[in-house]
Scaffold this motif. Sequence first.
Motif, PDB file in Angstrom:
ATOM      1  N   PRO A 158      36.004  31.433  39.911  1.00 52.67           N
ATOM      2  CA  PRO A 158      35.244  32.659  39.622  1.00 52.67           C
ATOM      3  C   PRO A 158      36.081  33.802  39.067  1.00 52.67           C
ATOM      4  O   PRO A 158      35.645  34.489  38.153  1.00 52.67           O
ATOM      5  CB  PRO A 158      34.625  33.029  40.977  1.00 52.67           C
ATOM      6  CG  PRO A 158      35.384  32.246  41.998  1.00 52.67           C
ATOM      7  CD  PRO A 158      35.894  31.024  41.317  1.00 52.67           C
ATOM      8  N   LEU A 159      37.311  33.969  39.565  1.00 53.03           N
ATOM      9  CA  LEU A 159      38.095  35.132  39.144  1.00 53.03           C
ATOM     10  C   LEU A 159      38.392  35.083  37.640  1.00 53.03           C
ATOM     11  O   LEU A 159      38.331  36.101  36.948  1.00 53.03           O
ATOM     12  CB  LEU A 159      39.393  35.229  39.955  1.00 53.03           C
ATOM     13  CG  LEU A 159      40.200  36.501  39.702  1.00 53.03           C
ATOM     14  CD1 LEU A 159      39.422  37.744  40.109  1.00 53.03           C
ATOM     15  CD2 LEU A 159      41.542  36.466  40.414  1.00 53.03           C
ATOM     16  N   GLU A 162      35.505  36.385  35.907  1.00 53.30           N
ATOM     17  CA  GLU A 162      35.283  37.807  36.192  1.00 53.30           C
ATOM     18  C   GLU A 162      36.146  38.702  35.309  1.00 53.30           C
ATOM     19  O   GLU A 162      35.720  39.777  34.909  1.00 53.30           O
ATOM     20  CB  GLU A 162      35.632  38.111  37.662  1.00 53.30           C
ATOM     21  CG  GLU A 162      34.434  38.111  38.588  1.00 53.30           C
ATOM     22  CD  GLU A 162      34.868  38.152  40.040  1.00 53.30           C
ATOM     23  OE1 GLU A 162      35.732  38.981  40.388  1.00 53.30           O
ATOM     24  OE2 GLU A 162      34.347  37.334  40.822  1.00 53.30           O
ATOM     25  N   VAL A 163      37.369  38.263  35.032  1.00 55.23           N
ATOM     26  CA  VAL A 163      38.288  39.134  34.292  1.00 55.23           C
ATOM     27  C   VAL A 163      38.162  38.984  32.767  1.00 55.23           C
ATOM     28  O   VAL A 163      38.774  39.738  32.021  1.00 55.23           O
ATOM     29  CB  VAL A 163      39.774  38.919  34.693  1.00 55.23           C
ATOM     30  CG1 VAL A 163      39.972  39.143  36.186  1.00 55.23           C
ATOM     31  CG2 VAL A 163      40.266  37.542  34.289  1.00 55.23           C
ATOM     32  N   HIS A 190      27.617  34.378  33.542  1.00 56.42           N
ATOM     33  CA  HIS A 190      27.007  35.709  33.690  1.00 56.42           C
ATOM     34  C   HIS A 190      26.789  36.099  35.142  1.00 56.42           C
ATOM     35  O   HIS A 190      26.710  37.273  35.485  1.00 56.42           O
ATOM     36  CB  HIS A 190      25.714  35.784  32.875  1.00 56.42           C
ATOM     37  CG  HIS A 190      25.992  35.936  31.405  1.00 56.42           C
ATOM     38  ND1 HIS A 190      25.219  35.340  30.437  1.00 56.42           N
ATOM     39  CD2 HIS A 190      26.981  36.595  30.753  1.00 56.42           C
ATOM     40  CE1 HIS A 190      25.729  35.639  29.236  1.00 56.42           C
ATOM     41  NE2 HIS A 190      26.799  36.391  29.409  1.00 56.42           N
ATOM     42  N   ARG A 192      29.016  35.557  37.404  1.00 51.30           N
ATOM     43  CA  ARG A 192      30.323  36.105  37.785  1.00 51.30           C
ATOM     44  C   ARG A 192      30.615  37.373  37.007  1.00 51.30           C
ATOM     45  O   ARG A 192      31.339  38.245  37.483  1.00 51.30           O
ATOM     46  CB  ARG A 192      31.442  35.071  37.498  1.00 51.30           C
ATOM     47  CG  ARG A 192      31.326  33.797  38.282  1.00 51.30           C
ATOM     48  CD  ARG A 192      31.514  34.035  39.756  1.00 51.30           C
ATOM     49  NE  ARG A 192      30.338  33.554  40.472  1.00 51.30           N
ATOM     50  CZ  ARG A 192      29.959  33.956  41.662  1.00 51.30           C
ATOM     51  NH1 ARG A 192      30.652  34.858  42.304  1.00 51.30           N
ATOM     52  NH2 ARG A 192      28.880  33.482  42.226  1.00 51.30           N
ATOM     53  N   ASN A 193      30.082  37.456  35.797  1.00 48.05           N
ATOM     54  CA  ASN A 193      30.439  38.561  34.917  1.00 48.05           C
ATOM     55  C   ASN A 193      29.325  38.788  33.886  1.00 48.05           C
ATOM     56  O   ASN A 193      29.311  38.172  32.830  1.00 48.05           O
ATOM     57  CB  ASN A 193      31.766  38.210  34.224  1.00 48.05           C
ATOM     58  CG  ASN A 193      32.240  39.304  33.294  1.00 48.05           C
ATOM     59  OD1 ASN A 193      31.561  40.307  33.087  1.00 48.05           O
ATOM     60  ND2 ASN A 193      33.393  39.098  32.714  1.00 48.05           N
TER      61      ASN A 193
ATOM     62  N   THR B  72      31.144  37.357  52.380  1.00 47.42           N
ATOM     63  CA  THR B  72      30.354  37.476  51.151  1.00 47.42           C
ATOM     64  C   THR B  72      29.007  38.132  51.467  1.00 47.42           C
ATOM     65  O   THR B  72      28.432  37.928  52.537  1.00 47.42           O
ATOM     66  CB  THR B  72      30.147  36.076  50.518  1.00 47.42           C
ATOM     67  OG1 THR B  72      31.413  35.567  50.126  1.00 47.42           O
ATOM     68  CG2 THR B  72      29.247  36.140  49.294  1.00 47.42           C
ATOM     69  N   LYS B  88      29.670  30.299  47.518  1.00 48.51           N
ATOM     70  CA  LYS B  88      28.941  31.367  46.852  1.00 48.51           C
ATOM     71  C   LYS B  88      27.432  31.290  47.054  1.00 48.51           C
ATOM     72  O   LYS B  88      26.676  32.123  46.579  1.00 48.51           O
ATOM     73  CB  LYS B  88      29.283  31.421  45.362  1.00 48.51           C
ATOM     74  CG  LYS B  88      29.092  30.085  44.649  1.00 48.51           C
ATOM     75  CD  LYS B  88      28.870  30.264  43.181  1.00 48.51           C
ATOM     76  CE  LYS B  88      27.475  30.744  42.863  1.00 48.51           C
ATOM     77  NZ  LYS B  88      26.407  29.890  43.374  1.00 48.51           N
ATOM     78  N   PHE B  99      28.298  38.346  46.189  1.00 49.78           N
ATOM     79  CA  PHE B  99      29.661  38.751  45.829  1.00 49.78           C
ATOM     80  C   PHE B  99      30.547  38.931  47.056  1.00 49.78           C
ATOM     81  O   PHE B  99      30.069  39.178  48.156  1.00 49.78           O
ATOM     82  CB  PHE B  99      29.660  40.019  44.954  1.00 49.78           C
ATOM     83  CG  PHE B  99      29.185  41.268  45.649  1.00 49.78           C
ATOM     84  CD1 PHE B  99      30.086  42.064  46.349  1.00 49.78           C
ATOM     85  CD2 PHE B  99      27.853  41.653  45.587  1.00 49.78           C
ATOM     86  CE1 PHE B  99      29.661  43.219  46.983  1.00 49.78           C
ATOM     87  CE2 PHE B  99      27.416  42.817  46.225  1.00 49.78           C
ATOM     88  CZ  PHE B  99      28.326  43.599  46.925  1.00 49.78           C
TER      89      PHE B  99
END
Lengths: 225, 114
Positions: A158-159, A162-163, A190, A192-193, B72, B88, B99
Amino acid sequence: MSNEREVRVLEIKKSVFENNDREAEKLRDELKEKKIFLLNLMSSPGSGKTTTLKRTIAALKDEYKIGVMEADIDSDVDAKAIAETGAKAIQLHTGGMCHLDAGMTRQGLDALIENDVEFAILENVGNLVCPAEFDTGAVKNAAILSVPEGHDKPLKYPLMFEVCDVVLVNKIDVMPYFDFDMEKCKEYVHMRNPKAEIIEISAKEGKGIDEWAAWLKKEIDAWRG
Amino acid sequence: MHELSVVFHVIDQLEEVAKENDVKEIKTVTLQLGEVSAVLPWYLTDCWNWAKKKHEIMQDCEMKIEKIDAVTFCEDCKQTYETVKHGKTCPFCGSGNTFLVQGNEFMIKEIEAI
């Protein structure tokens, strides 16, 4: 024992990444001043990073002076492939680390300036975990996700997603042979970000490269003013 | 995965703090580590014990690690749950619209110094 000093507790309460974040901001300021746009390109090994780079350089080399910063953990096969395109290849020394950080990127800054590079690409270490944790000082972050890796990668890493400002879904030419669900992939990215741009490409066949080059051109021109 | 390189970041910061505070020796350093920070505590300690020897002011410094649980939050049913157990997907309503509230921290909390 009059010279003996007492043990004292010093509160620090700082993120381990704070120094790197500060160094990255400083680097971005310098890049802005020199009108250099730096793209941090991340992906897993074998996602087609070098092929994508070659396509990207071919599409934009008439518009900008292009430089590619390479990490030494990769073999020089990549550096050679880049040099053949006419872009300036700049070697960075990471000491075998699993990612690049702002201090390592800085090593390449002088070479970018000396060679009047306008658009620089930082080819990060092939890894979807560690590079996402360290701000390299780049202006924008991009990740390549290739079809054979599967559409669930944004959930597993996920990270990374995200970035990223932009995600290139590469190797769309082999979609018929894999259970890759493009809609699900986009949904997961989307999730995640929401702001991530997603561009479908086939670096091998050249599909989607126009759209990718247009995105880059817009960002580069906005940054350089 | 990058335990050794974060150890180098920790050392850089401690050297800065030591300079600012006229520290002669650092006895202990306490870190706060989130459960899902992608850093393995035992491996971090191993890397620390190797790297600290190269720096005079911290060559006998013990690293202490405090764990921060990963939690979370679900945007849809507004409940929180244990990240490590359920990932998640919200165990209450099945939503993926979630999140991380805490658990990815990697902080230097304090040092004991002379």
